[in-house]
Write a protein that holds these residues in place. Structure first.
Motif, PDB file in Angstrom:
ATOM      1  N   LYS A  69       0.804  -1.218   0.000  1.00  0.00           N
ATOM      2  CA  LYS A  69       0.000   0.000   0.000  1.00  0.00           C
ATOM      3  C   LYS A  69       0.840   1.273   0.000  1.00  0.00           C
ATOM      4  N   LEU A  70       2.165   1.111  -0.054  1.00  0.00           N
ATOM      5  CA  LEU A  70       3.019   2.294  -0.119  1.00  0.00           C
ATOM      6  C   LEU A  70       2.808   3.037  -1.436  1.00  0.00           C
ATOM      7  N   VAL A  71       2.805   4.348  -1.385  1.00  0.00           N
ATOM      8  CA  VAL A  71       2.701   5.168  -2.591  1.00  0.00           C
ATOM      9  C   VAL A  71       4.040   5.114  -3.316  1.00  0.00           C
ATOM     10  N   ARG A  72       4.023   4.660  -4.563  1.00  0.00           N
ATOM     11  CA  ARG A  72       5.264   4.417  -5.294  1.00  0.00           C
ATOM     12  C   ARG A  72       5.521   5.438  -6.399  1.00  0.00           C
ATOM     13  N   GLN A  73       4.781   6.518  -6.380  1.00  0.00           N
ATOM     14  CA  GLN A  73       4.999   7.570  -7.365  1.00  0.00           C
ATOM     15  C   GLN A  73       5.221   8.893  -6.641  1.00  0.00           C
ATOM     16  N   GLU A  74       6.077   9.725  -7.205  1.00  0.00           N
ATOM     17  CA  GLU A  74       6.290  11.047  -6.634  1.00  0.00           C
ATOM     18  C   GLU A  74       5.065  11.926  -6.868  1.00  0.00           C
ATOM     19  N   PRO A  75       4.721  12.848  -5.976  1.00  0.00           N
ATOM     20  CA  PRO A  75       5.422  13.083  -4.709  1.00  0.00           C
ATOM     21  C   PRO A  75       5.071  11.981  -3.711  1.00  0.00           C
ATOM     22  N   TYR A  76       6.068  11.456  -3.039  1.00  0.00           N
ATOM     23  CA  TYR A  76       5.827  10.365  -2.123  1.00  0.00           C
ATOM     24  C   TYR A  76       5.030  10.840  -0.907  1.00  0.00           C
TER      25      TYR A  76
END
Length: 201
Positions: A69-76
């Motif tokens: 579920k970690l956001v893997r695109q910038e902006p983090y």
């Protein structure tokens, strides 16, 4: 076992007359997962932002779920945003998982009301491990426990909590718990005001 699981076990073992607020525990568990994911090499912190690494199985179902579920695109995502997003009902997720794997059991007996019965820890190696870490005053676990409201714990060894990642996560956890408490107090005041209006005062 992970720090998050150990913390959940310690919280479940708290005295019934001093229960931990589930909302507080959920936020703190989300913070504990960040420590576990850092240790697993699944992420690093860039200031207050979570930068994921290549996803690899950690061997823990809930931790793998968190990594996914970690956001893997910038902006983090910021640590604070992660706590609120991942922390939603996270304590219930851990309790349900403990029941699934047999770390807890529902009280049995003819006179135990179903609605008020709560899961109870069973004797297990996982429980023993968590309690040993807690009794030993392991700094990160103790600091997280303090944030969750687990009382009578020894003061954390602050010299062991000076690295930037640890300081950032613990500060964000503390701020989130205080913010949640402020929301609770505001709701109590609003509810009391509504009750007074309802009664004609």
């Amino acid at each position: 076992m992970t720090t998050a699981r150990d913390l959940a076990i310690v919280a479940l073992g708290a005295a019934p007359d001093r229960p931990v607020e589930r909302g507080d525990l959920s936020l703190v568990l989300a913070g504990a997962e960040l420590f576990d994911l850092v240790e697993a090499g699944a992420l690093v912190l860039d200031g207050e932002h979570i930068v994921p690494s290549a996803q690899a199985p950690t061997g823990d179902r809930l931790l793998d779920e968190a990594a996914g579920k970690l956001v893997r695109q910038e902006p983090y995502e910021s640590v604070s945003d992660w706590l609120w997003r991942r922390g939603r009902d996270l304590s219930s997720t851990y309790i349900e998982d403990f029941e699934r794997v047999g770390l807890t059991a529902r009280p049995r007996g003819r006179h135990v009301p179903l609605r008020t019965s709560r899961s109870e820890l069973v004797d297990s190696a996982a429980r023993c491990h968590a309690e040993q870490r807690w009794t030993a005053g392991e700094p990160v676990l103790t600091a997280l426990g303090a944030a969750a409201g687990l009382g009578d714990e020894p003061a954390p060894d602050t010299q062991a909590l000076t690295d930037e990642t640890t300081s950032t996560v613990l500060a964000a956890v503390g701020d989130a718990v205080m913010e949640l408490e402020a929301v609770r107090r505001r709701r109590e005041i609003e509810d009391a005001a509504f009750d007074n209006v309802w009664r004609g005062y």
